[in-house]
Design an enzyme around this catalytic site. Structure first.
Site, PDB file in Angstrom:
ATOM      1  N   ASP A 126       0.873  -1.177   0.000  1.00  0.00           N
ATOM      2  CA  ASP A 126       0.000   0.000   0.000  1.00  0.00           C
ATOM      3  C   ASP A 126       0.914   1.232   0.000  1.00  0.00           C
ATOM      4  O   ASP A 126       2.135   1.108   0.069  1.00  0.00           O
ATOM      5  CB  ASP A 126      -0.958  -0.028   1.199  1.00  0.00           C
ATOM      6  N   CYS A 145     -12.516 -28.023   7.246  1.00  0.00           N
ATOM      7  CA  CYS A 145     -11.300 -27.267   6.944  1.00  0.00           C
ATOM      8  C   CYS A 145     -10.111 -28.203   6.723  1.00  0.00           C
ATOM      9  O   CYS A 145      -9.941 -29.184   7.441  1.00  0.00           O
ATOM     10  CB  CYS A 145     -11.003 -26.292   8.081  1.00  0.00           C
ATOM     11  N   CYS A 173      -6.481 -28.036  11.528  1.00  0.00           N
ATOM     12  CA  CYS A 173      -7.628 -28.945  11.513  1.00  0.00           C
ATOM     13  C   CYS A 173      -7.225 -30.330  11.007  1.00  0.00           C
ATOM     14  O   CYS A 173      -7.650 -31.349  11.556  1.00  0.00           O
ATOM     15  CB  CYS A 173      -8.758 -28.363  10.663  1.00  0.00           C
ATOM     16  N   HIS A 201      -5.263 -21.381  10.586  1.00  0.00           N
ATOM     17  CA  HIS A 201      -6.652 -21.740  10.293  1.00  0.00           C
ATOM     18  C   HIS A 201      -7.400 -20.579   9.636  1.00  0.00           C
ATOM     19  O   HIS A 201      -8.039 -20.756   8.596  1.00  0.00           O
ATOM     20  CB  HIS A 201      -7.386 -22.173  11.568  1.00  0.00           C
ATOM     21  N   CYS A 231      -6.896 -27.016   6.730  1.00  0.00           N
ATOM     22  CA  CYS A 231      -5.674 -26.335   7.171  1.00  0.00           C
ATOM     23  C   CYS A 231      -4.839 -27.291   8.041  1.00  0.00           C
ATOM     24  O   CYS A 231      -5.332 -28.316   8.497  1.00  0.00           O
ATOM     25  CB  CYS A 231      -6.000 -25.056   7.953  1.00  0.00           C
ATOM     26  N   ASP A 276      -7.933  -7.695   0.386  1.00  0.00           N
ATOM     27  CA  ASP A 276      -6.973  -7.880   1.478  1.00  0.00           C
ATOM     28  C   ASP A 276      -7.661  -7.482   2.766  1.00  0.00           C
ATOM     29  O   ASP A 276      -8.557  -6.646   2.763  1.00  0.00           O
ATOM     30  CB  ASP A 276      -5.755  -6.967   1.307  1.00  0.00           C
ATOM     31  N   GLY A 311       0.702   3.871   2.170  1.00  0.00           N
ATOM     32  CA  GLY A 311       0.756   4.569   3.441  1.00  0.00           C
ATOM     33  C   GLY A 311      -0.335   5.625   3.568  1.00  0.00           C
ATOM     34  O   GLY A 311      -0.555   6.170   4.651  1.00  0.00           O
TER      35      GLY A 311
HETATM   36 ZN   LIG Z   1      -8.661 -25.211   9.928  1.00  0.00          ZN
END
Ligand SMILES: [Zn+2]
Length: 388
Positions: free
Chosen positions: A95, A339, A344, A371, A341, A285, A97
């Site tokens: 970015d 999930c 998990c 996660h 991830c 974002d 600023g």
């Molecule tokens: Zn997860």
């Protein structure tokens, strides 16, 4: 077209503005729509680059305000640029600023200037670190970003505060004048490189607050500068999905379809991500997924692809878990059954995370951030599959 960059829409949805695209940068391909985690000070808090790539993260966001203050953009440049400094080999967006220095008082504890004064030439502000005085101008914001070396850099803008229409117009017109100064500085930077440094794509930012005529005027101005990408910013973006969608719908027909569209600061809730993608966002974002994780809030629930108001209805029936709650003390389930991830998939239980959180164990921050980041990435991957 800038060397090393291209964007193409692979497929567009029928009923909504949602689309799947491919954005090529000098540091690799980004399949859009994409969620960008925020690495404020050259690090996505609690996560290493390997964690991020394992979670399917394609592109990171870095903050110019923070990196300029510490360790300093010239130090980053001497150390080989931001990619090398933080050992992230994928694309980065920084970015300008502008948001930080014009959002005085917001989230003071998270590193916003403790004082700032905006004039037509730039912004003077007081560092939240040591109270020292600094000044950003459009030219300086571009040169700092040149030093940091991100693939995509943003024009210096004033994030329009909610101070009425007259001020919104004033801020928008100033942002437009600043855009022209950014463009001419950016062209100088690109000429200076002479093939010795990688090219950087400059994105312009549409402002105009929550006013249809101002947003349209701003969109026409930014589009006329013929930049690689276009962003929509301001306080009204990302606050709620409906308002964001309305703001975007005002300008959508004015935007060229072959430029990536970046909705700035969107993604506090899964619903926000869905709303942004449905109204045509390619990049989003938000600092919220990692910040919420550290505060004990973990995402849960799943997307169901039904036709609804925005072309889908999202159902996050179980919503967000607050892992601090005593009800998780003996809960042997993972955070979210659906999930994939690391946290998990490895079977870390809610009870264990509850224990780590209450004990302030460092592992909690990594497992929780993994996660939440993966949740947002998986959501955009799912949306992309649905679109395709
Ligand atoms: Zn997860």
């Amino acid at each position: 077209m800038l060397k090393g960059f291209s964007f193409s829409v692979v497929v567009k949805a029928h009923k909504t503005r949602a689309r799947a695209g491919e954005l090529y940068t000098p540091h690799g391909l980004v399949r859009t729509p994409v969620f960008m985690p925020v690495g404020t000070a050259g690090s996505v808090k609690a996560l290493a680059p390997g964690d991020l790539s394992d979670a399917g993260v394609q592109i990171l966001l870095g903050n110019t305000y923070h990196l300029y203050l510490r360790p300093g953009d010239t130090a980053v440049r001497r150390l080989g640029g931001l990619h090398r400094f933080m050992a992230w080999t994928g694309p980065i967006l920084t970015d300008s600023g502008g948001y930080q220095v014009s959002s005085l008082g917001k989230f003071r504890d998270e590193g916003f200037p403790v004082m700032s004064r905006i004039d037509d030439h730039g912004v003077t502000f007081k560092s939240h670190l040591d109270g020292s005085m600094h000044r950003f101008t459009p030219e300086k914001a571009i040169r700092i970003q040149e030093n940091l070396g991100a693939d995509i850099i943003m024009a210096f803008d004033e994030a329009t505060p909610a101070r009425g229409k007259a001020y919104a117009r004033h801020a928008m017109e100033r942002t437009h004048r600043w855009l022209d100064r950014c463009v001419s500085e950016w062209k100088k930077c690109e000429e200076r490189k002479q093939g010795k440094a990688l090219p950087q794509a400059l994105f312009g930012i549409i402002q105009g607050g929550n006013y249809r005529d101002l947003r349209c005027e701003s969109a026409e101005f930014v589009v006329s500068r013929d930049l690689m990408g276009i962003a929509i910013g301001g306080a009204s973006i990302g606050k709620n999905p409906e308002e964001t969608a309305e703001n975007v719908s005002w300008v959508a027909d004015l935007l060229p379809s072959n430029n990536p569209l970046y909705l700035m600061g969107v993604g506090v809730n899964p619903e926000d991500v869905i709303g942004a993608v449905l109204c045509g966002a390619d990049l989003i974002d938000c600092v919220a997924p990692t910040r919420l994780a550290r505060m004990g809030h973990l995402y849960s629930g799943k997307l169901r692809g039904k036709a609804g108001k925005w072309g889908f209805t999202s159902e996050f029936s179980r919503g967000r878990l607050n892992i601090d709650q005593a009800r998780f003390r003996l809960d042997d389930h993972v955070i979210d059954e659906g999930c994939d991830c690391y946290t998990c998939a490895m079977g870390f239980s809610r009870a264990y995370l509850h224990h780590l959180f209450r004990s302030r164990e460092l592992l909690y921050y990594r497992l929780a951030s993994l996660h939440n980041v993966r949740f947002m990435v998986r959501l955009t991957e799912g949306l992309r599959r649905t679109i395709v």
